[in-house]
Design a protein around this motif. Structure first.
Motif, mmCIF file in Angstrom:
data_model
loop_
_atom_site.group_PDB
_atom_site.id
_atom_site.type_symbol
_atom_site.label_atom_id
_atom_site.label_comp_id
_atom_site.label_asym_id
_atom_site.label_seq_id
_atom_site.Cartn_x
_atom_site.Cartn_y
_atom_site.Cartn_z
ATOM 1 N N VAL A 186 0.909 -1.667 -0.010
ATOM 2 C CA VAL A 186 0.555 -0.043 0.073
ATOM 3 C C VAL A 186 0.975 1.532 0.297
ATOM 4 O O VAL A 186 1.547 1.171 1.248
ATOM 5 C CB VAL A 186 -0.827 0.122 1.482
ATOM 6 N N SER A 187 0.649 2.309 -1.119
ATOM 7 C CA SER A 187 1.093 3.394 -0.974
ATOM 8 C C SER A 187 0.528 3.926 -1.622
ATOM 9 O O SER A 187 -1.121 4.267 -1.503
ATOM 10 C CB SER A 187 2.288 3.460 -2.398
ATOM 11 N N ARG A 188 0.626 5.758 -1.011
ATOM 12 C CA ARG A 188 -0.187 6.999 -1.644
ATOM 13 C C ARG A 188 -0.431 6.803 -2.630
ATOM 14 O O ARG A 188 -1.874 7.145 -3.133
ATOM 15 C CB ARG A 188 -0.141 7.881 -0.584
ATOM 16 N N ALA A 260 4.385 12.131 8.167
ATOM 17 C CA ALA A 260 2.962 12.618 7.031
ATOM 18 C C ALA A 260 1.906 11.615 6.777
ATOM 19 O O ALA A 260 1.066 12.575 6.526
ATOM 20 C CB ALA A 260 3.226 14.081 6.435
ATOM 21 N N GLN A 261 2.734 11.234 5.907
ATOM 22 C CA GLN A 261 1.785 10.245 5.696
ATOM 23 C C GLN A 261 1.013 9.945 6.062
ATOM 24 O O GLN A 261 -0.051 8.779 5.423
ATOM 25 C CB GLN A 261 2.238 9.342 3.811
ATOM 26 N N ALA A 262 0.952 8.885 7.154
ATOM 27 C CA ALA A 262 1.104 7.442 7.963
ATOM 28 C C ALA A 262 1.225 7.036 9.255
ATOM 29 O O ALA A 262 2.304 7.700 9.696
ATOM 30 C CB ALA A 262 0.929 6.077 6.925
ATOM 31 N N SER A 263 0.114 6.925 10.226
ATOM 32 C CA SER A 263 0.956 7.391 11.786
ATOM 33 C C SER A 263 1.206 5.793 11.686
ATOM 34 O O SER A 263 1.221 4.482 10.659
ATOM 35 C CB SER A 263 -0.645 7.331 12.369
ATOM 36 N N ASP A 265 0.632 4.106 14.141
ATOM 37 C CA ASP A 265 -1.203 2.799 14.447
ATOM 38 C C ASP A 265 -1.626 2.635 13.350
ATOM 39 O O ASP A 265 -2.102 1.184 13.121
ATOM 40 C CB ASP A 265 -2.125 3.799 14.736
ATOM 41 N N TYR A 266 -1.973 3.166 11.941
ATOM 42 C CA TYR A 266 -2.388 2.651 10.295
ATOM 43 C C TYR A 266 -1.376 1.627 9.872
ATOM 44 O O TYR A 266 -1.853 0.481 9.645
ATOM 45 C CB TYR A 266 -2.454 4.396 10.283
ATOM 46 N N HIS A 269 -1.608 -1.617 11.851
ATOM 47 C CA HIS A 269 -2.861 -1.932 11.048
ATOM 48 C C HIS A 269 -2.991 -2.655 9.752
ATOM 49 O O HIS A 269 -2.813 -3.583 8.933
ATOM 50 C CB HIS A 269 -4.209 -0.749 11.246
ATOM 51 N N LEU A 270 -2.454 -1.674 8.924
ATOM 52 C CA LEU A 270 -2.420 -2.333 7.383
ATOM 53 C C LEU A 270 -0.894 -3.218 7.177
ATOM 54 O O LEU A 270 -1.975 -4.095 6.136
ATOM 55 C CB LEU A 270 -1.267 -0.883 6.747
#
Lengths: 291, 798
Positions: A186-188, A260-263, A265-266, A269-270
């Protein structure tokens, strides 16, 4: 956004390159495709006194099928791995991972040796090296040595490579016949560095998992094999319980960053989600096993 | 196509307007023969690199440039101490009450007010050497508290950006119509929310670039600038540099996009001009991407608390909003700090009848790059807020989102209609756009698809968004509130030279919109010449006496109108000359495709032959005729108020319930931009606008950390959508309700960006409807979706 002044040497052989590195006493930097180093120079995040261009060394860009596995020269481009018939035949997971490396223009320039030596903690090639038990071939001024990928990567942008050493090739052992694989990222955006990526291979004897490999990246300082999860997968069918246990084990093993793109926690989760997906995909692709 | 509003078009002539002719600028641009500012190479050019403040807010106590100045290749090192002697500060003034202007200067003077603000300029023989010298400049900063949170910046005890102002609030206005508060209090149903639209960067493909060339002989200065507004820059620099306009020329050659980020005066434009004059050598600065993301004006940074009252029948009764705009470090010239938040308020009532409206607007200065115009200005936020409230209301009263909109649109027999903010809509296809989208997108089919997807546990949602905007704004209205400069008129000068070639001079400045093509189409058709015979000159202050430039969806309407009038005047001159030369009555002269003929005879003459006769053959015309038929004309056009452009966007999205990745399944636009000049270009404008709207909805955000550092100043961190993230989309046009503008054109350069964020936000809310999630913040990144879904699931679990 211009690089600071540097000297430039075009090396004609590996010996020439490592000799120049040794002469530079830690102030030299190898350059090949330049896809990571040039931005760092232009941002003045790196300021080597001398750039040693290894891009013209002949014979370092091969992809060879050997008894040990597929040996890829340091100057082979990402695009060459992506399209190589040998990779497609023996290591299809590697071909799939290459399609997620940046964009085609970058894959046409960026080299295998450069990506491994740069050791970005969200890059696909180090993940593949760790997953596939690759061995790096390293040459220094005095001697050559071989280092397993898991020992090569030490931290973010940090490897086992000495200042005067160069990665000349990497050998990926072949996947066993009938082995299934999965790769998920998963990437932006398409082509961005992974927020999280996972890859797995599963081999079955009948319906029993005989070998399991699971590796993740983007969620720690370096790509990680999750041996606890691998052990938990062995010796039986792939069940939803095992998948959940593997995902939880991965989540517990990693130490993701927040940016800035992902925490964190996320990302954690991912990586659980992606672990489950690559295991299911690997089982589905494996012959003689699966859910 | 309807002919209403098409005016005096001769229907017997071949149509050029309305045809997808290929863009005349493309062969040049696509083969690498364009000439952008950085391509202009002048002998002896010096290059500038800036030491930019690494503090968000700091007093500048001392600057030591001596070591940098001694470096070989460095020609000079300058700070505000020198530049303030060479230039005077610029203030974006306004007639608006309760507005405080702030100075725009070439370099930070006394204080640095955002991280990335230019403090010292190094001028050297090459950009490399200039950048090398930056590290040798020593600046003694006394850091001050960084104001990052706009709400905290409003506090009267907050540290002040400008010591001589009463506080950080630069604009404070309240306005409305009717009794919004009372109606809301007594309403059968209300919906409300706090909506957050995060800061964006316009991010043009070509970063800003300026090259100033001072000619010692003529004492004239030419500024080559990547700008949308050469006329505004010229007229301002005349004062800043104290030079007559005749000695100051601004040329915007090829410009690689602007989107509003090149529509204001920038400090670097002042600086290169002052230093070129000071040093007597050309001075160039080309922004790199990091500088562009740090210092080019940013936009869309608002917090809106809004509430909508609805009757049980779905009628909108009242709307109230408190709007806080975070306008950054200074009030940008010429638009002022009011531009963006006031537009949010002005367009908030949208294309609907809402009798009671109240808006309270504040613009507050913070330690961030200044806020300026960006494609859509304010309206993406207006549409996001109102269209979200409408869907929330529809859900509350159990009505379909399409139906609630139908019941509230201003109807065809209700135009002109004044909305609560005072804006007047002229006749436009509000309802027609909705109905066309419903039909063309197969709304019912999408709803069936949604039901089957949901049955499989997939998160699929449909979102509608309708909006209206004012385009081609004339001189009776101000493009920004209370702004003292006139942006409502444009002129054109067209000449047929002695070789018979047609050159049309405009003041506007095309920066990717294909205006060279569309204006040539208008001139060719209105005058009677072939498209390839028209040369359009634009983007140069020497072309016309006055112009402001290209922004605010104005050029096709206003410059197109000026081109229409001028071409018609020149056409009658050509016909009059021809009637003498061909010895026929003017009524019998045909002039089409550059060929002049006498109807019913075989007498013809090319425009070249006519021009040679007029200019070169003495005695071909009587003296009194020759004086009248000089083959040139100038006219100006003022649409007075402007015209309404509207659209409905429909988005269908699917959210991965595990990874929160959003896929846009369908995107359909139906828009009314009046008479379409070039369908290819209009579609391209919508595609680009929607792509930026998708960026605003899902990807793009300028992020400042708590210390005021911009941590998104690269294209790795400032996430613009790439081709892979922009889905196929379909665009439909309505032109049944032509406006009163000359030619029947409406402006349409910005609309894509206005509708898309709202449509996607509504689609996401629909997709997450089972969790009762209402999207109230954009961009809705995967991280934010993860957070809102986790929170909603936790609440449901309780």
């Amino acid at each position: 956004m211009k690089p600071p002044a540097f000297d430039y040497i075009a090396a004609t052989s590996v010996e020439d390159a490592v000799a120049a590195l040794a002469r530079s006493e830690g102030e030299g930097k190898l350059i090949a495709g330049g896809q990571s180093l040039m931005p760092m120079l232009n941002f003045r995040l790196a300021g080597p006194a001398v750039l040693i261009d290894v891009g013209r060394i002949a014979g370092l860009d091969g992809i060879e099928e050997t008894d040990e596995g597929l040996t890829v020269g340091a100057l082979a481009r990402h695009a060459a791995l992506e399209t190589s018939p040998g990779v497609a035949k023996h290591l299809p997971v590697l071909a799939e991972a290459m399609r997620h490396v940046a964009h085609l223009a970058i894959r046409n320039r960026g080299t295998i040796g450069g990506s491994l030596s740069h050791a970005d903690p969200a890059a696909e090639l180090p993940l593949m090296a760790v997953l596939l038990d690759a061995v790096l071939h390293i040459t220094g001024p005095e001697e050559s040595r071989e280092v397993p990928a898991e020992e090569f990567f030490i931290g973010a942008l940090t490897t086992d490579l000495e200042d005067e050493e160069m990665v000349t090739a990497v050998t990926f052992p072949y996947l066993p016949a009938g082995c299934g694989w999965g790769f998920e990222e998963v990437s932006r955006r398409s082509g961005d560095f992974a927020l999280a990526a996972a890859a797995a291979t599963l081999s079955f004897e009948g319906s029993v998992i005989s070998e399991a490999r699971l590796a993740v990246t983007g969620v720690d300082d370096l790509p990680l094999r999750i041996s606890e999860a691998e052990e938990g997968l062995m010796g039986g069918e792939l069940t939803e319980e095992k998948i959940s246990a593997a995902a939880e084990s991965v989540q517990a093993s990693v130490n993701p960053n927040s940016d800035a793109q992902a925490s964190a926690d996320y990302r954690r989760h991912l990586i659980g989600v992606l672990t489950a997906r690559v295991l299911r995909a690997a089982a589905a692709r494996a012959t003689g096993g699966g859910l | 196509m309807s002919e209403a509003g098409a005016g005096n078009i001769d229907l017997t002539r071949p149509k050029i307007i309305g045809t997808s002719v290929k863009r005349v600028e493309d062969p040049r641009l696509l083969t690498g023969h364009g000439r952008f500012t950085d391509d202009v190479k002048l002998r002896g050019t010096l290059h500038v690199a800036f030491v930019r403040s690494d503090h968000a807010h700091a007093r500048i106590d001392a600057i030591d440039t001596s070591a940098a100045a001694e470096m070989p290749g460095v020609v000079g090192v300058y700070s505000a101490a020198e530049l303030d002697q060479m230039t005077s500060p610029v203030f974006a003034t306004s007639k608006m009450k309760d507005y405080h202007a702030t100075p725009v200067r070439a370099l930070a003077s006394g204080k640095a007010r955002f991280a990335g603000e230019p403090v010292v300029a190094v001028v050297a023989e090459s950009r490399y050497l200039a950048e090398d010298a930056l590290a040798l400049v020593d600046i003694d900063y006394a850091p001050l508290e960084a104001l990052v949170d706009p709400e905290l910046a409003c506090d009267e005890n907050a540290v002040k950006l400008y010591d001589d102002l009463p506080g950080n609030v630069l604009v404070s206005r309240s306005f409305g119509m009717g009794e919004a508060e009372a109606v809301l209090a007594a309403a059968p149903q209300t919906v409300s929310g706090r909506f957050r639209f995060h800061r964006k960067s316009p991010t043009a493909l070509e970063p800003r670039a300026y090259l100033a060339d001072y000619d010692q002989g003529s004492r004239a200065l030419t500024l080559y600038a990547s700008t949308q507004v050469p006329g505004i820059i010229r007229d301002c620099l005349v004062d800043v540099l104290d030079m007559p306009g005749s000695k100051l020329r601004v040329i915007a050659g090829d410009v690689g996009g602007g989107f509003g980020g090149k529509a204001s005066l920038n400090p670097e434009e002042i600086l290169v001009c002052a230093l070129a004059r000071h040093l007597g050598r050309p001075v160039k600065w080309t922004a790199d991407r990091m500088e562009d993301l740090l210092s080019t004006s940013q936009s869309f940074d608002e917090i809106v608390d809004a509430e909508l009252a609805v009757g049980e029948d779905g009628r909108f009764l009242a709307l109230k909003a408190d709007i806080l705009g975070d306008v950054g470090a200074f009030s940008i010239y010429p638009w002022t700090a009011a531009l963006e938040p006031m537009q949010v308020a002005g367009f908030l009532p949208g294309p609907y009848k809402i009798e009671n409206f109240q808006a309270n607007v504040r613009a507050v200065a913070t330690n961030k790059a200044p806020m300026g115009p960006y494609r859509g200005v304010g309206r993406p936020i207006s549409a996001f807020v109102l269209e979200r409230l409408i869907d929330m209301a529809a859900k509350k009263i159990g009505m379909d989102p399409a139906e609630i909109r139908r019941r509230n649109f201003v109807r065809e027999d209700e135009f002109p209609h004044k909305i609560g903010s005072g804006i007047v809509w002229d006749r436009s296809g509000f309802l027609d756009c909705l109905e066309q989208v419903i039909e063309r997108a197969d709304y019912d089919g999408l709803r069936r698809h949604r039901e089957s997807a949901r049955a499989e546990g997939r998160w699929f949602g449909i979102g509608l968004a309708s909006y209206a905007e004012l385009t081609g704004i004339g001189s009776r209205l101000s493009a920004a509130p209370g702004m003292p400069i006139n942006t409502g008129t444009e002129s054109a000068t067209i000449q047929v030279d002695s070789s018979g070639a047609v050159t049309a001079h405009f003041g506007i400045a095309s920066h990717g919109q294909g205006l060279e093509t569309t204006l040539a189409q208008i001139v060719a058709e209105e005058m009677g010449v072939r498209l390839e015979d028209v040369e359009v000159v634009q983007g140069d202050t020497a072309a016309v006496a006055h112009s402001t430039g290209t922004y605010a969806s104005r050029s096709a309407v206003i410059a197109g109108g000026a081109g229409t009038l001028t071409a018609r005047t020149l056409r009658s001159k050509v016909i009059e000359a021809a009637s003498h030369l061909l010895e026929a009555d003017v009524k019998d002269i045909d002039f089409a495709e550059s060929l002049i003929s006498v109807r019913g005879t075989n007498k013809t003459m090319s425009l070249r032959e006519l021009a040679r006769a007029v200019y070169s053959q003495m005695g071909s015309l009587p003296a009194e005729v020759r004086a009248k038929v000089d083959l040139q004309a100038s006219e100006f056009y003022d649409p007075h108020f402007g015209t309404t452009t509207c659209a409905t966007h429909l988005a269908a999205v699917e959210v991965d319930p595990e990874t929160y990745k959003v896929t846009i399944h369908t995107f359909v636009v139906s828009e009314d931009c009046g008479r379409v000049i070039n369908p290819l270009i209009v579609d391209g404008q919508v595609h680009g606008g929607v792509a930026q709207g998708i960026g605003a909805a899902l990807f793009e955000e300028v992020v400042y950390d708590e210390t005021g550092q911009n941590i998104s100043a690269s294209l790795v961190d400032y996430v613009v959508p790439s081709a892979a993230e922009v889905p196929p989309m379909t665009v439909h046009h309505l032109d049944a309700l032509a406006p009163s503008t000359l030619g029947g054109y409406r402006g349409m350069g910005e609309g894509g960006t206005i509708g898309a964020p709202a449509a996607i936000a509504n689609a996401l809310s629909d997709a997450l409807g089972h969790l009762d999630v209402e999207i109230s913040e954009l961009p809705m990144t995967p991280e934010r979706l993860f957070r809102v879904v986790e929170a909603a699931q936790a609440q449901k679990g309780e």
